[in-house]
Design a protein around this motif. Structure first.
Motif, short mmCIF file in Angstrom:
data_model
loop_
_atom_site.label_atom_id
_atom_site.label_comp_id
_atom_site.label_asym_id
_atom_site.label_seq_id
_atom_site.Cartn_x
_atom_site.Cartn_y
_atom_site.Cartn_z
N VAL A 198 121.27 89.29 43.95
CA VAL A 198 121.28 89.43 42.50
C VAL A 198 119.87 89.76 42.00
O VAL A 198 118.95 88.98 42.08
CB VAL A 198 121.86 88.18 41.81
N MET A 199 119.73 90.96 41.51
CA MET A 199 118.44 91.45 41.03
C MET A 199 118.02 90.71 39.77
O MET A 199 118.84 90.41 38.92
CB MET A 199 118.60 92.93 40.66
N SER B 279 121.27 97.75 44.30
CA SER B 279 120.26 96.72 44.06
C SER B 279 120.61 95.86 42.86
O SER B 279 120.33 94.68 42.83
CB SER B 279 118.90 97.36 43.82
N SER C 192 117.43 91.24 36.73
CA SER C 192 117.57 92.37 35.81
C SER C 192 117.04 91.98 34.45
O SER C 192 117.46 92.51 33.45
CB SER C 192 119.03 92.78 35.71
#
Lengths: 381, 381
Positions: free
Chosen positions: B220-221, B44, B223
């Motif tokens: 693309v998480m 993830s 983050s």
DNA sequence: ATGTAGGCGCTACGCCGACAA
DNA sequence: TTGTCGGCGTAGCGCCTACAT
């Protein structure tokens, strides 16, 4: 400027982050508050969690800041910073030279403006109405001999995307407008009335363009990856592991997610905690950001000083000051603040004294903050 | 069905999750693999991390499943499940009755279809071309006496939003089309060619509508909340804490994020690990999902059996089987699988034997999986 | 000084069959 | 059987000014 992928323009980042947000310098000493970090996670996930306490993890860690990078979310343009912190050993805490990094609020760019979008700005019916002073300050001057005066503007956002706008000065009375190109920008960024845009005209004669979203009530996090409990435990465990081994760890700081700066300049912290008298009844002022992205001071009175969470974080300085605000415009301002956020209103000089005044009360004597670090070794300017 | 907010229609959830995904029943026993969970986080966040090993945390936890809820991401409609697991004490592991929960792949809805969107389906130029058999199977019958035959369809998505479409049967040759309403759906869900939509006509004569996005290379998480290191540490620490105190913990399982089912039915696990011969050279088959959302079997040969990560997760059964695939269509299939994912091709009966065959090699003798649980106490049907 | 609405030209959205694969 | 295209009618986008605040 773009050494690493994903690292964004510093000027624009700070403009989007707001006038109160400052990032410590690389190499400087900082104080990290797991409790504050936890608070930001809670705000991001909209969940209060009941995690087990981590007795081995002190309420604050003195760290060296190894790295700071500025980023922006690809989807939302939300700005955030990534910091690599290394907890210092007692030896390292003793043996230091302190760069005079007080982390003054970062200077906002000179030529910039920020406007909150109106219903007309975001409707499909028309363009963007540029405030007159703003247009004159940050846009290249128009050739007023043309009728009507107009030009093409190219502005770069945090992701280095370029946006073209037709800038025209027309209407009765005359006004500055962005027409062609504006609506694609609005829909691409998914802007709605209430969100803000900001333009910067920097010293390299580049036009930069940023976005600040209105505080949507529920910024519902995609918590589909990891439970908020695990997030909290993860942050605590990562910090505890780093503290135990004095190894670096990484945190993300999201300045607009919640008003909690959990990585503080070391000198700022020491000043506030050791060199400032604070007592119940004392008057103070504190900086806040206004709607128009400027700062203003609010005044208040200290109503109590106590642990915010005496079971999990005993003797922590995080939000240890209970306050009442003079202007009681609803409960929009925190009822608890940290010592370093406020500026006491006193008449005697505080910082210039060669003999630092130890805080007498209400802190329990022998508070175990800097083991092995004598106070008079602190290097204050 | 909508007892709790955020809990979604089960039928639709399973259809979106795909034919291979099954969720254990509430109350049943499951095996939780921190290593597999870690793998999903890595997938993830698109980050391999080097987290410290957690020697106190065994490679698998026998748990009771207290709660399972099905959810869908508000932004992306991505389906995920939230599970509350409670590690069982040795006593509890002994003292049990086992519901015969083998977790057979969940039955897919009867009347449903799933179509991958073409360029024409997603362009602004037209509507959605409905495959003929699909339309006849899942849409209410048209009144063919009208010219052209047409009707209005109302379909509900995972968030209980209703979408209206004009369903018409026209053209030369005749075909089923969704016209008015389709484009707003496409743009609202931000569908692109390659994504899939699925319609269900359930037994209550309701039309349900789901979305499956193509595997974008980089999901693309965001983050920006917590570092991926902290996520990994968090999951491990949360599991370790739960295991140490036998208290419940919560995990999120995202069936489409990565092919790693890290919560396995207990009986399925026991069968595979204790009651199945596996050896190098053995032939097997394994189920996969096709583009058209059906299952098909791929065949392969076991090429080795060994720890996947011998330093961090010694003696773990997670992906302990190295395999080679018959159809070498690129490296799209995992080179390592877990015992319970594959079906060995043998001629002798395996499950009906009253004397379970203990796996001889390559497992080290006395593998400490079920302390205090004798194998012959297992209740297999 | 600037938000909103009415007027209206014109783009492109979206409905239609015709093809071809 | 169904993906794509040329054809077109028209909704609504978007540029303009007027007017109010």
């Amino acid at each position: 400027m773009e050494g690493k992928k994903g690292v964004v323009n510093s000027e624009l980042w700070h403009a989007c982050a707001g006038p109160l947000v400052s990032l410590p310098n690389v190499g400087s000493r900082v104080v990290y508050f797991p409790q504050g970090h936890s608070e930001q996670i809670a705000a991001s996930t909209n969940k209060e969690v009941d995690v087990p306490s981590y007795p081995s993890l002190p309420p604050q860690l003195i760290c060296q800041l190894h790295n700071v990078t500025m980023h922006a979310d690809v989807e939302t343009d939300e700005v955030y910073a990534q910091m690599t912190l290394q907890p210092l050993t007692e030896e390292e805490q003793k043996d230091f030279y302190l760069p005079a990094d007080l982390g003054l609020p970062s200077k906002q760019p000179m030529n910039y403006f920020c406007k909150t979008l109106t219903a007309s700005d975001t409707s499909t019916h028309g363009g963007f109405s540029v405030p007159r002073r703003a247009a004159e300050k940050v846009f290249p001057p128009l050739d007023y001999t043309r009728q009507p005066p107009a030009q093409e503007l190219i502005a770069r956002d945090l992701h280095e995307n370029e946006w073209k706008f037709r800038h025209i000065f027309r209407g009765q009375p005359k006004r500055h407008l962005l027409t062609t190109g504006w609506s694609v920008f609005v829909s691409a960024k998914r802007l709605v009335a209430g969100d803000s845009v900001l333009f910067i005209w920097n010293e390299k004669n580049e036009l930069l363009l940023g976005v600040r979203r209105a505080n949507r009530p529920q910024t519902v996090m995609p918590s589909s990856v990891i439970s908020s409990d695990s997030m909290h435990i993860g942050l605590l465990a990562a910090a505890a592991h780093a503290a135990a081994t004095n190894s670096p760890f990484t945190v993300f700081y999201n300045p607009r997610a919640s008003p909690c700066e959990f990585v503080i300049h070391f000198t700022k912290y020491v000043k506030a905690v050791y060199h400032t008298r604070m007592s119940v009844g004392m008057r103070f002022r504190m900086l806040f950001e206004t709607e128009e992205s400027t700062v203003r001071r609010y005044m208040g009175t200290i109503t109590g000083i106590s642990d915010m969470d005496s079971t999990r974080w005993p003797k922590s300085n995080w939000r240890s000051v209970k306050v009442g605000w003079d202007e009681s415009t609803a409960g929009e301002r925190q009822p608890r603040v940290s010592l370093w956020e406020i500026e006491p209103l006193t008449t005697f000089p505080m910082y210039s004294s060669p003999f630092p005044v130890r805080l007498k009360r209400p802190w329990p004597s022998g508070l175990p903050l800097f083991q092995g670090l004598r106070e008079d070794e602190l290097c204050m300017e």
